[in-house]
Write a protein that holds these residues in place. Sequence first.
Motif, PDB file in Angstrom:
ATOM      1  N   GLU A  31       9.383   0.203 -13.365  1.00 14.58           N
ATOM      2  CA  GLU A  31       8.437  -0.910 -13.259  1.00 14.58           C
ATOM      3  C   GLU A  31       7.153  -0.463 -12.561  1.00 14.58           C
ATOM      4  O   GLU A  31       6.056  -0.872 -12.946  1.00 14.58           O
ATOM      5  CB  GLU A  31       9.077  -2.076 -12.515  1.00 14.58           C
ATOM      6  CG  GLU A  31      10.181  -2.755 -13.314  1.00 14.58           C
ATOM      7  CD  GLU A  31      11.017  -3.715 -12.496  1.00 14.58           C
ATOM      8  OE1 GLU A  31      10.763  -3.879 -11.267  1.00 14.58           O
ATOM      9  OE2 GLU A  31      11.954  -4.304 -13.075  1.00 14.58           O
ATOM     10  N   ALA A  32       7.296   0.369 -11.544  1.00 10.83           N
ATOM     11  CA  ALA A  32       6.116   0.873 -10.836  1.00 10.83           C
ATOM     12  C   ALA A  32       5.272   1.741 -11.761  1.00 10.83           C
ATOM     13  O   ALA A  32       4.038   1.638 -11.764  1.00 10.83           O
ATOM     14  CB  ALA A  32       6.529   1.665  -9.597  1.00 10.83           C
ATOM     15  N   ALA A  33       5.923   2.593 -12.544  1.00  9.24           N
ATOM     16  CA  ALA A  33       5.174   3.441 -13.483  1.00  9.24           C
ATOM     17  C   ALA A  33       4.443   2.579 -14.514  1.00  9.24           C
ATOM     18  O   ALA A  33       3.277   2.842 -14.843  1.00  9.24           O
ATOM     19  CB  ALA A  33       6.124   4.423 -14.173  1.00  9.24           C
ATOM     20  N   ASP A  34       5.106   1.553 -15.007  1.00  8.28           N
ATOM     21  CA  ASP A  34       4.462   0.646 -15.963  1.00  8.28           C
ATOM     22  C   ASP A  34       3.273  -0.060 -15.323  1.00  8.28           C
ATOM     23  O   ASP A  34       2.215  -0.203 -15.949  1.00  8.28           O
ATOM     24  CB  ASP A  34       5.459  -0.394 -16.484  1.00  8.28           C
ATOM     25  CG  ASP A  34       6.536   0.205 -17.378  1.00  8.28           C
ATOM     26  OD1 ASP A  34       6.338   1.342 -17.878  1.00  8.28           O
ATOM     27  OD2 ASP A  34       7.571  -0.452 -17.567  1.00  8.28           O
ATOM     28  N   SER A  35       3.430  -0.484 -14.071  1.00 12.72           N
ATOM     29  CA  SER A  35       2.337  -1.157 -13.366  1.00 12.72           C
ATOM     30  C   SER A  35       1.173  -0.201 -13.121  1.00 12.72           C
ATOM     31  O   SER A  35       0.001  -0.592 -13.200  1.00 12.72           O
ATOM     32  CB  SER A  35       2.824  -1.727 -12.033  1.00 12.72           C
ATOM     33  OG  SER A  35       3.760  -2.758 -12.266  1.00 12.72           O
ATOM     34  N   PHE A  36       1.482   1.058 -12.839  1.00 15.92           N
ATOM     35  CA  PHE A  36       0.441   2.059 -12.658  1.00 15.92           C
ATOM     36  C   PHE A  36      -0.338   2.253 -13.963  1.00 15.92           C
ATOM     37  O   PHE A  36      -1.569   2.268 -13.971  1.00 15.92           O
ATOM     38  CB  PHE A  36       1.048   3.389 -12.187  1.00 15.92           C
ATOM     39  CG  PHE A  36       0.064   4.517 -12.146  1.00 15.92           C
ATOM     40  CD1 PHE A  36      -0.923   4.573 -11.174  1.00 15.92           C
ATOM     41  CD2 PHE A  36       0.115   5.528 -13.093  1.00 15.92           C
ATOM     42  CE1 PHE A  36      -1.839   5.611 -11.137  1.00 15.92           C
ATOM     43  CE2 PHE A  36      -0.791   6.573 -13.070  1.00 15.92           C
ATOM     44  CZ  PHE A  36      -1.773   6.604 -12.088  1.00 15.92           C
ATOM     45  N   ARG A  37       0.395   2.389 -15.048  1.00 21.14           N
ATOM     46  CA  ARG A  37      -0.257   2.583 -16.352  1.00 21.14           C
ATOM     47  C   ARG A  37      -1.119   1.383 -16.734  1.00 21.14           C
ATOM     48  O   ARG A  37      -2.140   1.532 -17.405  1.00 21.14           O
ATOM     49  CB  ARG A  37       0.793   2.819 -17.425  1.00 21.14           C
ATOM     50  CG  ARG A  37       1.426   4.185 -17.341  1.00 21.14           C
ATOM     51  CD  ARG A  37       2.380   4.426 -18.506  1.00 21.14           C
ATOM     52  NE  ARG A  37       3.295   5.494 -18.190  1.00 21.14           N
ATOM     53  CZ  ARG A  37       4.589   5.324 -17.906  1.00 21.14           C
ATOM     54  NH1 ARG A  37       5.131   4.128 -17.939  1.00 21.14           N
ATOM     55  NH2 ARG A  37       5.336   6.360 -17.622  1.00 21.14           N
ATOM     56  N   ALA A  38      -0.708   0.190 -16.302  1.00 17.90           N
ATOM     57  CA  ALA A  38      -1.450  -1.028 -16.616  1.00 17.90           C
ATOM     58  C   ALA A  38      -2.611  -1.259 -15.647  1.00 17.90           C
ATOM     59  O   ALA A  38      -3.350  -2.234 -15.792  1.00 17.90           O
ATOM     60  CB  ALA A  38      -0.515  -2.233 -16.602  1.00 17.90           C
ATOM     61  N   PHE A  44      -1.440   5.814  -5.031  1.00 14.16           N
ATOM     62  CA  PHE A  44      -0.799   5.826  -3.713  1.00 14.16           C
ATOM     63  C   PHE A  44       0.316   4.787  -3.624  1.00 14.16           C
ATOM     64  O   PHE A  44       1.379   5.059  -3.060  1.00 14.16           O
ATOM     65  CB  PHE A  44      -1.834   5.616  -2.604  1.00 14.16           C
ATOM     66  CG  PHE A  44      -2.791   6.752  -2.486  1.00 14.16           C
ATOM     67  CD1 PHE A  44      -2.391   7.980  -1.977  1.00 14.16           C
ATOM     68  CD2 PHE A  44      -4.099   6.610  -2.911  1.00 14.16           C
ATOM     69  CE1 PHE A  44      -3.270   9.045  -1.880  1.00 14.16           C
ATOM     70  CE2 PHE A  44      -4.996   7.659  -2.818  1.00 14.16           C
ATOM     71  CZ  PHE A  44      -4.583   8.882  -2.310  1.00 14.16           C
ATOM     72  N   GLU A  45       0.072   3.603  -4.168  1.00 16.29           N
ATOM     73  CA  GLU A  45       1.106   2.559  -4.161  1.00 16.29           C
ATOM     74  C   GLU A  45       2.313   3.001  -4.995  1.00 16.29           C
ATOM     75  O   GLU A  45       3.465   2.792  -4.598  1.00 16.29           O
ATOM     76  CB  GLU A  45       0.543   1.254  -4.718  1.00 16.29           C
ATOM     77  CG  GLU A  45      -0.506   0.622  -3.832  1.00 16.29           C
ATOM     78  CD  GLU A  45      -1.282  -0.485  -4.534  1.00 16.29           C
ATOM     79  OE1 GLU A  45      -1.566  -1.494  -3.858  1.00 16.29           O
ATOM     80  OE2 GLU A  45      -1.603  -0.340  -5.738  1.00 16.29           O
ATOM     81  N   THR A  46       2.036   3.610  -6.128  1.00 14.37           N
ATOM     82  CA  THR A  46       3.109   4.092  -6.989  1.00 14.37           C
ATOM     83  C   THR A  46       3.884   5.205  -6.301  1.00 14.37           C
ATOM     84  O   THR A  46       5.125   5.228  -6.340  1.00 14.37           O
ATOM     85  CB  THR A  46       2.534   4.578  -8.334  1.00 14.37           C
ATOM     86  OG1 THR A  46       1.752   3.521  -8.907  1.00 14.37           O
ATOM     87  CG2 THR A  46       3.631   4.966  -9.300  1.00 14.37           C
ATOM     88  N   ASP A  47       3.189   6.108  -5.639  1.00 14.53           N
ATOM     89  CA  ASP A  47       3.837   7.185  -4.912  1.00 14.53           C
ATOM     90  C   ASP A  47       4.726   6.631  -3.807  1.00 14.53           C
ATOM     91  O   ASP A  47       5.816   7.163  -3.562  1.00 14.53           O
ATOM     92  CB  ASP A  47       2.788   8.136  -4.334  1.00 14.53           C
ATOM     93  CG  ASP A  47       3.428   9.316  -3.625  1.00 14.53           C
ATOM     94  OD1 ASP A  47       4.165  10.069  -4.292  1.00 14.53           O
ATOM     95  OD2 ASP A  47       3.202   9.468  -2.413  1.00 14.53           O
ATOM     96  N   GLN A  48       4.292   5.598  -3.137  1.00  9.67           N
ATOM     97  CA  GLN A  48       5.105   4.980  -2.084  1.00  9.67           C
ATOM     98  C   GLN A  48       6.423   4.459  -2.655  1.00  9.67           C
ATOM     99  O   GLN A  48       7.480   4.612  -2.047  1.00  9.67           O
ATOM    100  CB  GLN A  48       4.332   3.838  -1.403  1.00  9.67           C
ATOM    101  CG  GLN A  48       5.098   3.154  -0.301  1.00  9.67           C
ATOM    102  CD  GLN A  48       5.436   4.083   0.852  1.00  9.67           C
ATOM    103  OE1 GLN A  48       4.663   4.941   1.228  1.00  9.67           O
ATOM    104  NE2 GLN A  48       6.611   3.905   1.410  1.00  9.67           N
TER     105      GLN A  48
END
Length: 93
Positions: A31-38, A44-48
């Motif tokens: 979900e984080a990866a999808d949110s990053f792509r979007a 940084f948030e995704t890395d966290q």
Amino acid sequence: MSTKSERRAAREAVAAYHEAQLASLLQRVGEAADSFRAGELDAFETDQIVFQYSRAAKELWKFCNLADVEFAAQLIHEGPPRDWWDRGAPKRR
């Protein structure tokens, strides 16, 4: 002393629990990866989130692999589910 079939059943229960909990943790990373792509999360948030996943997965692994398998199976069966995601959260100062 437990029987061979009881130990096997305990190993199977712990393995099923480990897989289900790991899948739940991985879902958060997906979900984080999808949110990053979007564009909803920055790098940084995704890395966290990935970092928290790593810590949570390690805690889950320790629970499933370092304890006596029959004891772990008993905790899984009797105790409330653990929130591995929260266990992976960075310590706040």
